[in-house]
Motif scaffolding. Sequence first.
Motif, PDB file in Angstrom:
ATOM      1  N   LYS A 140      -8.250 -48.309 -29.181  1.00 56.29           N
ATOM      2  CA  LYS A 140      -8.541 -48.288 -30.628  1.00 56.29           C
ATOM      3  C   LYS A 140      -9.006 -49.671 -31.084  1.00 56.29           C
ATOM      4  N   GLU A 141      -8.363 -50.721 -30.581  1.00 55.65           N
ATOM      5  CA  GLU A 141      -8.768 -52.080 -30.936  1.00 55.65           C
ATOM      6  C   GLU A 141     -10.165 -52.388 -30.403  1.00 55.65           C
ATOM      7  N   ILE A 142     -10.462 -51.934 -29.187  1.00 57.15           N
ATOM      8  CA  ILE A 142     -11.801 -52.143 -28.627  1.00 57.15           C
ATOM      9  C   ILE A 142     -12.851 -51.444 -29.486  1.00 57.15           C
ATOM     10  N   ALA A 143     -12.570 -50.203 -29.879  1.00 58.32           N
ATOM     11  CA  ALA A 143     -13.510 -49.460 -30.722  1.00 58.32           C
ATOM     12  C   ALA A 143     -13.728 -50.168 -32.057  1.00 58.32           C
ATOM     13  N   ASP A 144     -12.656 -50.688 -32.640  1.00 61.78           N
ATOM     14  CA  ASP A 144     -12.763 -51.390 -33.927  1.00 61.78           C
ATOM     15  C   ASP A 144     -13.589 -52.662 -33.804  1.00 61.78           C
ATOM     16  N   GLN A 145     -13.374 -53.425 -32.727  1.00 60.36           N
ATOM     17  CA  GLN A 145     -14.107 -54.677 -32.545  1.00 60.36           C
ATOM     18  C   GLN A 145     -15.586 -54.420 -32.245  1.00 60.36           C
ATOM     19  N   LEU A 146     -15.864 -53.400 -31.455  1.00 59.84           N
ATOM     20  CA  LEU A 146     -17.260 -53.047 -31.189  1.00 59.84           C
ATOM     21  C   LEU A 146     -17.960 -52.601 -32.467  1.00 59.84           C
ATOM     22  N   ASP A 177     -21.229 -54.246 -34.038  1.00 61.72           N
ATOM     23  CA  ASP A 177     -22.420 -53.391 -34.018  1.00 61.72           C
ATOM     24  C   ASP A 177     -22.232 -52.237 -35.006  1.00 61.72           C
ATOM     25  N   PRO A 178     -22.225 -52.528 -36.313  1.00 60.99           N
ATOM     26  CA  PRO A 178     -21.923 -51.511 -37.322  1.00 60.99           C
ATOM     27  C   PRO A 178     -22.886 -50.324 -37.310  1.00 60.99           C
ATOM     28  N   GLU A 179     -24.114 -50.530 -36.842  1.00 60.58           N
ATOM     29  CA  GLU A 179     -25.070 -49.428 -36.812  1.00 60.58           C
ATOM     30  C   GLU A 179     -24.592 -48.279 -35.925  1.00 60.58           C
ATOM     31  N   ASN A 180     -23.795 -48.624 -34.903  1.00 66.36           N
ATOM     32  CA  ASN A 180     -23.317 -47.593 -33.968  1.00 66.36           C
ATOM     33  C   ASN A 180     -21.810 -47.351 -34.082  1.00 66.36           C
ATOM     34  N   ALA A 181     -21.228 -47.798 -35.185  1.00 62.70           N
ATOM     35  CA  ALA A 181     -19.773 -47.679 -35.373  1.00 62.70           C
ATOM     36  C   ALA A 181     -19.295 -46.230 -35.298  1.00 62.70           C
ATOM     37  N   ALA A 182     -20.068 -45.318 -35.863  1.00 65.71           N
ATOM     38  CA  ALA A 182     -19.669 -43.907 -35.847  1.00 65.71           C
ATOM     39  C   ALA A 182     -19.585 -43.385 -34.415  1.00 65.71           C
ATOM     40  N   ILE A 185     -15.915 -46.199 -24.336  1.00 63.90           N
ATOM     41  CA  ILE A 185     -16.039 -46.216 -25.793  1.00 63.90           C
ATOM     42  C   ILE A 185     -17.483 -46.461 -26.224  1.00 63.90           C
ATOM     43  N   MET A 186     -18.219 -47.240 -25.443  1.00 62.79           N
ATOM     44  CA  MET A 186     -19.622 -47.476 -25.781  1.00 62.79           C
ATOM     45  C   MET A 186     -20.496 -46.272 -25.455  1.00 62.79           C
ATOM     46  N   GLY A 187     -20.076 -45.472 -24.489  1.00 65.54           N
ATOM     47  CA  GLY A 187     -20.855 -44.295 -24.137  1.00 65.54           C
ATOM     48  C   GLY A 187     -22.271 -44.646 -23.733  1.00 65.54           C
ATOM     49  N   ASP A 188     -23.251 -43.970 -24.315  1.00 65.31           N
ATOM     50  CA  ASP A 188     -24.653 -44.213 -23.973  1.00 65.31           C
ATOM     51  C   ASP A 188     -25.113 -45.613 -24.357  1.00 65.31           C
ATOM     52  N   HIS A 189     -24.406 -46.260 -25.285  1.00 64.43           N
ATOM     53  CA  HIS A 189     -24.796 -47.600 -25.720  1.00 64.43           C
ATOM     54  C   HIS A 189     -24.458 -48.663 -24.665  1.00 64.43           C
ATOM     55  N   ALA A 190     -23.642 -48.305 -23.680  1.00 63.49           N
ATOM     56  CA  ALA A 190     -23.254 -49.270 -22.647  1.00 63.49           C
ATOM     57  C   ALA A 190     -24.467 -49.769 -21.864  1.00 63.49           C
ATOM     58  N   LYS A 191     -25.465 -48.907 -21.701  1.00 62.27           N
ATOM     59  CA  LYS A 191     -26.654 -49.314 -20.926  1.00 62.27           C
ATOM     60  C   LYS A 191     -27.475 -50.363 -21.658  1.00 62.27           C
ATOM     61  N   ASP A 192     -27.237 -50.528 -22.959  1.00 60.37           N
ATOM     62  CA  ASP A 192     -27.967 -51.517 -23.755  1.00 60.37           C
ATOM     63  C   ASP A 192     -27.163 -52.797 -23.959  1.00 60.37           C
ATOM     64  N   MET A 220     -28.998 -56.564 -34.163  1.00 60.89           N
ATOM     65  CA  MET A 220     -29.628 -57.506 -33.242  1.00 60.89           C
ATOM     66  C   MET A 220     -28.679 -58.676 -33.006  1.00 60.89           C
ATOM     67  N   PHE A 221     -28.461 -59.022 -31.742  1.00 60.30           N
ATOM     68  CA  PHE A 221     -27.515 -60.092 -31.412  1.00 60.30           C
ATOM     69  C   PHE A 221     -28.279 -61.237 -30.772  1.00 60.30           C
ATOM     70  N   ILE A 222     -28.472 -62.337 -31.521  1.00 57.19           N
ATOM     71  CA  ILE A 222     -29.286 -63.445 -31.033  1.00 57.19           C
ATOM     72  C   ILE A 222     -28.419 -64.668 -30.842  1.00 57.19           C
ATOM     73  N   ARG A 223     -28.510 -65.255 -29.631  1.00 58.14           N
ATOM     74  CA  ARG A 223     -27.758 -66.468 -29.348  1.00 58.14           C
ATOM     75  C   ARG A 223     -28.713 -67.514 -28.809  1.00 58.14           C
ATOM     76  N   LYS A 224     -28.442 -68.750 -29.094  1.00 53.85           N
ATOM     77  CA  LYS A 224     -29.269 -69.842 -28.589  1.00 53.85           C
ATOM     78  C   LYS A 224     -28.543 -70.540 -27.456  1.00 53.85           C
ATOM     79  N   PHE A 225     -29.250 -70.744 -26.368  1.00 53.47           N
ATOM     80  CA  PHE A 225     -28.671 -71.444 -25.217  1.00 53.47           C
ATOM     81  C   PHE A 225     -28.874 -72.934 -25.419  1.00 53.47           C
ATOM     82  N   SER A 226     -27.786 -73.670 -25.645  1.00 53.92           N
ATOM     83  CA  SER A 226     -27.888 -75.072 -26.006  1.00 53.92           C
ATOM     84  C   SER A 226     -27.473 -76.004 -24.881  1.00 53.92           C
ATOM     85  N   ALA A 227     -27.711 -77.288 -25.116  1.00 57.10           N
ATOM     86  CA  ALA A 227     -27.296 -78.300 -24.141  1.00 57.10           C
ATOM     87  C   ALA A 227     -25.794 -78.315 -23.986  1.00 57.10           C
ATOM     88  N   ALA A 228     -25.100 -77.861 -25.034  1.00 58.49           N
ATOM     89  CA  ALA A 228     -23.631 -77.822 -24.964  1.00 58.49           C
ATOM     90  C   ALA A 228     -23.165 -76.924 -23.843  1.00 58.49           C
TER      91      ALA A 228
END
Length: 335
Positions: free
Chosen positions: A175-181, A185-190, A61-68, A1-9
Amino acid sequence: MFIRKFSAAAMSMAAAALCLTGCSASVTSQEAVKKGQAGASSDKLSIVCTIFPEYDWVKEIMGDHAKDADITYLLDSGTDLHNFQPTASDIMTISSCDLFIHVGGESDKWVDDALSEAVNKDIKVIDLMDVIGDRAKEEEIKEGMEAEEEEEGEEETEYDEHVWLSLRNAKIICKEIADQLSALDPENAADYGSSFEDYSKKLDEMDESFRTLTESSDKNTLIFGDRFPFRYFFDDYGLDYYAAFVGCSAESEASFKTVSFLAEKIGELKCDTIFTIESSDKSIAESIIRNSDNKKCSIAVLNSLQSVTASDLKSGVTYLSLMQQNYDVLAEYLG
């Protein structure tokens, strides 16, 4: 889960960005802006890419996960990388993303300022020039080429930024993109690892096709009546060239000396084709032909993947499909 807060900054930074960009024209599509704004409060993974190859590689590299995920392509208006200046909306989009991918080099000097004011201080950044490391090449001034005058006191080495046109570089970057993703998002690393392996094989197959084509040809020199952004690609396959300008040149007019030199090369090399890139109006190439002994010389276009638009995306173009187009064009000349 990726949660960000939108701040006054974020709002403060938008105002600052407006001052930075001044009268610069907006080059980000409304869709991209909406994605960026949504990313500030969404639990989706947010990725921002400056150029088309990065965007396409992420989707592959994201494949089906790209839609999410929210995946933004900043230059989808077709604006050239070398002329791009981010708008306030672009800065906002980058500010709240999880992963930012850019080329690096002279054209991306604006990036440091954008990242220094980011709302999300944990942004992961991929700089293509950094990723390829020692494979980065200095800009090359060839015989007969228009050389831009250096500004007084300018000593810094300028590198050719068009690293994406080498399929071998593409494999390293993917390869770097796959590693950073995977880190984000370790749940979908495989899945990301598997997608990279599949895509890597496609890159290898195309690389082998170009190698076979160039090695079997008795021609190895091309003439460009244009900028030349293909140095990484040409070096991969032992090709040589003559051109009017370096790849990152801002010049649009060639001197008579340069036109005459390239016109003579058409005769010397017995060329029946002169090349341009996709955004060219072909005027320089036409002038070279007029001044050559071969008035029937044709003009062919190689795609540098620098002017891919949102409309092109809708038509289904991909990095590999555009590289295949380049293969087909070269096969006509080299075959």
